[in-house]
Scaffold this motif. Structure first.
Motif, PDB file in Angstrom:
ATOM      1  N   PRO A  15     -14.441  -0.828  -4.471  1.00 59.12           N
ATOM      2  CA  PRO A  15     -13.366  -0.229  -5.173  1.00 59.12           C
ATOM      3  C   PRO A  15     -12.219  -0.122  -4.326  1.00 59.12           C
ATOM      4  O   PRO A  15     -12.022   0.923  -3.548  1.00 59.12           O
ATOM      5  CB  PRO A  15     -14.235   1.232  -5.182  1.00 59.12           C
ATOM      6  CG  PRO A  15     -15.260   1.345  -4.452  1.00 59.12           C
ATOM      7  CD  PRO A  15     -15.558   0.119  -4.112  1.00 59.12           C
ATOM      8  N   MET A  16     -11.450  -0.931  -4.372  1.00 60.75           N
ATOM      9  CA  MET A  16     -10.050  -1.180  -3.640  1.00 60.75           C
ATOM     10  C   MET A  16      -9.161  -0.081  -3.985  1.00 60.75           C
ATOM     11  O   MET A  16      -8.532   0.546  -2.874  1.00 60.75           O
ATOM     12  CB  MET A  16      -9.548  -2.520  -3.677  1.00 60.75           C
ATOM     13  CG  MET A  16     -10.276  -3.823  -3.226  1.00 60.75           C
ATOM     14  SD  MET A  16     -11.094  -3.483  -1.549  1.00 60.75           S
ATOM     15  CE  MET A  16      -9.339  -3.262  -0.608  1.00 60.75           C
ATOM     16  N   LYS A  17      -9.107   0.244  -5.045  1.00 57.35           N
ATOM     17  CA  LYS A  17      -7.924   1.293  -5.330  1.00 57.35           C
ATOM     18  C   LYS A  17      -8.276   2.511  -4.566  1.00 57.35           C
ATOM     19  O   LYS A  17      -7.289   3.134  -4.078  1.00 57.35           O
ATOM     20  CB  LYS A  17      -7.659   1.539  -6.860  1.00 57.35           C
ATOM     21  CG  LYS A  17      -6.916   0.536  -7.445  1.00 57.35           C
ATOM     22  CD  LYS A  17      -6.890   0.710  -8.892  1.00 57.35           C
ATOM     23  CE  LYS A  17      -6.228  -0.384  -9.566  1.00 57.35           C
ATOM     24  NZ  LYS A  17      -6.619  -0.607 -11.012  1.00 57.35           N
ATOM     25  N   GLU A  18      -9.623   2.909  -4.890  1.00 57.54           N
ATOM     26  CA  GLU A  18      -9.939   4.330  -4.002  1.00 57.54           C
ATOM     27  C   GLU A  18      -9.969   4.290  -2.577  1.00 57.54           C
ATOM     28  O   GLU A  18      -9.531   5.071  -1.944  1.00 57.54           O
ATOM     29  CB  GLU A  18     -11.430   4.478  -4.740  1.00 57.54           C
ATOM     30  CG  GLU A  18     -11.546   4.718  -6.102  1.00 57.54           C
ATOM     31  CD  GLU A  18     -11.827   3.807  -6.856  1.00 57.54           C
ATOM     32  OE1 GLU A  18     -11.384   2.561  -6.620  1.00 57.54           O
ATOM     33  OE2 GLU A  18     -12.351   3.930  -8.149  1.00 57.54           O
ATOM     34  N   ALA A  19     -10.298   3.058  -2.063  1.00 55.58           N
ATOM     35  CA  ALA A  19     -10.335   2.868  -0.764  1.00 55.58           C
ATOM     36  C   ALA A  19      -9.064   2.855  -0.252  1.00 55.58           C
ATOM     37  O   ALA A  19      -8.797   3.490   0.903  1.00 55.58           O
ATOM     38  CB  ALA A  19     -11.041   1.433  -0.246  1.00 55.58           C
ATOM     39  N   LYS A  20      -7.850   2.027  -0.675  1.00 54.77           N
ATOM     40  CA  LYS A  20      -6.624   2.164  -0.233  1.00 54.77           C
ATOM     41  C   LYS A  20      -5.939   3.484  -0.181  1.00 54.77           C
ATOM     42  O   LYS A  20      -5.256   3.892   0.369  1.00 54.77           O
ATOM     43  CB  LYS A  20      -5.746   1.363  -1.176  1.00 54.77           C
ATOM     44  CG  LYS A  20      -5.895  -0.124  -0.673  1.00 54.77           C
ATOM     45  CD  LYS A  20      -5.003  -1.052  -1.533  1.00 54.77           C
ATOM     46  CE  LYS A  20      -5.172  -2.513  -1.058  1.00 54.77           C
ATOM     47  NZ  LYS A  20      -4.255  -3.474  -1.785  1.00 54.77           N
ATOM     48  N   ALA A  21      -6.446   4.353  -1.306  1.00 53.48           N
ATOM     49  CA  ALA A  21      -5.912   5.761  -1.446  1.00 53.48           C
ATOM     50  C   ALA A  21      -6.445   6.747  -0.633  1.00 53.48           C
ATOM     51  O   ALA A  21      -5.929   7.343   0.096  1.00 53.48           O
ATOM     52  CB  ALA A  21      -6.192   6.231  -2.856  1.00 53.48           C
ATOM     53  N   GLU A  22      -7.679   6.401  -0.170  1.00 54.55           N
ATOM     54  CA  GLU A  22      -8.487   7.212   0.885  1.00 54.55           C
ATOM     55  C   GLU A  22      -7.868   6.860   2.401  1.00 54.55           C
ATOM     56  O   GLU A  22      -7.493   7.674   3.199  1.00 54.55           O
ATOM     57  CB  GLU A  22     -10.110   6.729   0.777  1.00 54.55           C
ATOM     58  CG  GLU A  22     -10.583   7.641   2.051  1.00 54.55           C
ATOM     59  CD  GLU A  22     -11.002   9.029   1.859  1.00 54.55           C
ATOM     60  OE1 GLU A  22     -11.071   9.981   2.443  1.00 54.55           O
ATOM     61  OE2 GLU A  22     -10.894   9.416   0.672  1.00 54.55           O
ATOM     62  N   LEU A  23      -7.703   5.394   2.541  1.00 53.64           N
ATOM     63  CA  LEU A  23      -6.936   5.023   3.744  1.00 53.64           C
ATOM     64  C   LEU A  23      -5.608   5.832   4.066  1.00 53.64           C
ATOM     65  O   LEU A  23      -5.330   6.432   5.210  1.00 53.64           O
ATOM     66  CB  LEU A  23      -6.655   3.686   3.739  1.00 53.64           C
ATOM     67  CG  LEU A  23      -6.253   3.108   5.200  1.00 53.64           C
ATOM     68  CD1 LEU A  23      -7.274   3.504   6.409  1.00 53.64           C
ATOM     69  CD2 LEU A  23      -5.864   1.693   5.433  1.00 53.64           C
ATOM     70  N   GLN A  24      -4.731   5.902   2.860  1.00 53.03           N
ATOM     71  CA  GLN A  24      -3.531   6.616   3.005  1.00 53.03           C
ATOM     72  C   GLN A  24      -3.489   7.916   3.295  1.00 53.03           C
ATOM     73  O   GLN A  24      -2.664   8.515   3.867  1.00 53.03           O
ATOM     74  CB  GLN A  24      -2.582   6.361   1.719  1.00 53.03           C
ATOM     75  CG  GLN A  24      -2.189   4.821   1.461  1.00 53.03           C
ATOM     76  CD  GLN A  24      -1.435   4.289   2.590  1.00 53.03           C
ATOM     77  OE1 GLN A  24      -0.647   4.889   3.298  1.00 53.03           O
ATOM     78  NE2 GLN A  24      -1.789   3.009   2.902  1.00 53.03           N
ATOM     79  N   LYS A  25      -4.418   8.627   2.634  1.00 53.92           N
ATOM     80  CA  LYS A  25      -4.643   9.941   3.053  1.00 53.92           C
ATOM     81  C   LYS A  25      -5.020  10.306   4.551  1.00 53.92           C
ATOM     82  O   LYS A  25      -4.511  11.191   5.176  1.00 53.92           O
ATOM     83  CB  LYS A  25      -5.885  10.655   2.170  1.00 53.92           C
ATOM     84  CG  LYS A  25      -5.580  11.221   0.775  1.00 53.92           C
ATOM     85  CD  LYS A  25      -6.535  12.031  -0.052  1.00 53.92           C
ATOM     86  CE  LYS A  25      -7.962  11.991   0.332  1.00 53.92           C
ATOM     87  NZ  LYS A  25      -8.812  12.026  -0.768  1.00 53.92           N
ATOM     88  N   ILE A  26      -5.809   9.363   4.942  1.00 52.62           N
ATOM     89  CA  ILE A  26      -6.125   9.547   6.474  1.00 52.62           C
ATOM     90  C   ILE A  26      -5.125   9.326   7.321  1.00 52.62           C
ATOM     91  O   ILE A  26      -4.831   9.932   8.157  1.00 52.62           O
ATOM     92  CB  ILE A  26      -7.477   8.671   6.755  1.00 52.62           C
ATOM     93  CG1 ILE A  26      -8.566   8.967   6.067  1.00 52.62           C
ATOM     94  CG2 ILE A  26      -7.754   8.531   8.183  1.00 52.62           C
ATOM     95  CD1 ILE A  26      -9.523   7.933   6.068  1.00 52.62           C
ATOM     96  N   LEU A  27      -4.320   8.296   6.885  1.00 43.58           N
ATOM     97  CA  LEU A  27      -2.902   7.972   7.843  1.00 43.58           C
ATOM     98  C   LEU A  27      -2.069   8.981   7.725  1.00 43.58           C
ATOM     99  O   LEU A  27      -1.096   9.272   8.614  1.00 43.58           O
ATOM    100  CB  LEU A  27      -2.523   6.642   7.291  1.00 43.58           C
ATOM    101  CG  LEU A  27      -3.220   5.361   7.666  1.00 43.58           C
ATOM    102  CD1 LEU A  27      -2.629   4.162   6.768  1.00 43.58           C
ATOM    103  CD2 LEU A  27      -3.210   5.241   9.099  1.00 43.58           C
ATOM    104  N   ALA A  28      -1.846   9.633   6.581  1.00 44.72           N
ATOM    105  CA  ALA A  28      -1.041  10.863   6.548  1.00 44.72           C
ATOM    106  C   ALA A  28      -1.282  12.324   7.266  1.00 44.72           C
ATOM    107  O   ALA A  28      -0.655  13.265   7.540  1.00 44.72           O
ATOM    108  CB  ALA A  28      -1.003  11.381   5.103  1.00 44.72           C
TER     109      ALA A  28
END
Length: 439
Positions: A15-28
């Motif tokens: 699930p790439m879309k979900e994974a990219k969204a999760e990573l952006q949340k962590i980076l923020a």
């Protein structure tokens, strides 16, 4: 442009879309809150495995998480049992991402990641490569890696290369004639970046040095080179910069985990704090102060299929004094080098070629526990191994056939089953060592 790379991962159930969204949340997450995030994730993953993973519960000898420092250090020997005994409840081998470790530390094993964890690994890769203007969907990669030599394995790998927008330079034979062919490809193809095994890329740079060629002048599209899997020495880095004419980025990773550290545009080896928690421990399993060397121990914060909690990777490292919870910096990695094998035909093969050869003795029954390979003469090698049962003639024949295929025929191999293998002074098994005199 069609995002073929992302699409391929998505179709395969990652699930790439979900994974990219999760990573952006962590980076923020701001620096001042990052330690709390790490603590929460550590607690979550330990509790999950204590509840859902009988293998980890037995190892940890506890039913509930109390104190992080009381948790056991997981090592590669612990993992040498059939995968189904290590998977979390509800996980099947068909529903997870499966792979084999390279065995570069002499401890091969099969591992699993759940689909979301593996998607997060790719999101983390995509983010870091993006620091250098590399996009996996559109940037063209010159890939210095091995390749299976059987027909089906080779076809599969070539198809993956096509989907991943990369051209592969197989590294089993790095003689001058082959390197000349590599050079011709750089003249005709518009590569954006180079990625692959350090020793192979260094041999190519030495070849360019002999010919007095700077790669960027014949392949102007090149932007950056990422080296991985083996240590990059400073003198080799300078050679690469000079002969390639592009920035050289040092990558440190482990297939069973993720990218562990990746050189940032400031030249620092930035540790991946988004999906991993990295500790440096002394021989008593106590955390050492930043600036002090110790054993690299890593926790995968998201892998629910298989526990990698306080997992000792077999390397010695130092975290920089200026490290913070959100941006830890790896000051130095000690160890992780591979020799090059020189064969009677004049062919040169990096030590990592043995990863492909030894795959033929890696079985999921965990029989072979450890192995090391030594080159004693130009045509003679010794394989010392530890196993529950001695290798039989069928297994030995299988290894010899793999050696003929990946290296060259008429090499002599002597197999010795041992009860203990010698280690480096840092306690690490070096999978391949050459005892030939170097010029």
């Amino acid at each position: 442009m069609l995002k073929l790379f992302d699409l391929t991962l998505q179709i395969n159930g990652f699930p790439m879309k979900e994974a990219k969204a999760e990573l952006q949340k962590i980076l923020a997450i701001p620096e001042e809150n990052f330690e709390d995030f790490i603590e929460q994730k550590k607690r979550e993953i330990v509790n999950f495995h204590l509840k859902n993973n009988p293998f980890y519960k037995e190892l940890a000898q506890t039913a509930s998480f109390q104190n992080w420092n009381d948790l056991p250090i997981l090592n590669k020997q612990n993992l040498q049992k059939p995968l189904k005994e290590r998977l979390s409840l509800g996980c099947t081998e068909k529903a997870v991402y499966l792979n084999k470790t390279s065995g570069s530390s002499g401890h091969p094993f099969i591992f699993a990641k759940d689909k979301f964890c593996h998607a997060l690994t790719w999101a983390s890769n995509i983010y870091r490569f993006g620091w250098y203007g590399i996009d996996f969907n559109s940037s063209y990669q010159a890939r210095f890696y091995g390749i299976p030599l059987d027909f089906i394995g080779k076809r599969k790998e070539r198809f993956k290369d096509f989907l991943s927008h990369r051209y592969r330079f197989p590294v089993f034979d790095l003689s001058d004639e082959i390197l000349e062919k590599f050079l011709q490809k750089f003249k005709t193809k518009k590569f954006d970046y180079i990625n692959g095994y350090t020793s192979s890329i260094v041999l190519f740079a030495k070849f360019l040095q002999q010919k007095n060629i700077v790669l960027k002048t014949i392949c102007p599209t090149l932007k950056v080179c990422m080296v991985t899997s083996e240590m990059l020495f400073e003198k080799d880095k300078l050679l690469l910069e000079k002969q390639f004419g592009i920035p050289i980025v040092n990558e440190y990773g482990a297939s069973e985990l993720d990218l562990i550290a990746f050189q940032n545009p400031n030249g620092e080896w930035q540790v991946n704090s988004e999906t991993l928690f990295v500790e440096i421990l002394d021989e008593n399993n106590q955390v050492v102060p930043n600036g002090t060397s110790g054993r690299v121990v890593i926790t995968s914060l998201f892998n629910k299929a298989h526990p990698f909690i306080r997992y000792e990777i077999g390397d010695i490292g130092i975290l920089d004094e200026k490290s913070t919870p959100k941006i830890p910096i790896l000051k130095k990695l000690i160890g992780r080098t591979n020799d090059v094998a020189i064969l009677p035909s004049g062919k040169k093969s990096p030590g990592l070629t043995f990863y492909y050869v030894t795959k033929s003795i890696i079985e999921d029954d965990g029989n072979v526990k450890e192995f090391v390979i030594k080159q004693t003469k130009i045509d003679s090698f010794e394989i010392d191994y530890i196993s529950e049962k001695e290798l039989d003639s069928v297994q030995i024949q299988k290894i010899k056939e793999a050696i003929d295929l990946y290296l060259e025929p008429n090499l002599n191999f002597h197999f010795t089953r041992k009860s203990v293998l010698e280690r480096t002074n840092r306690g690490k098994l070096k999978q391949f060592t050459s005892f030939l005199q170097r010029k």
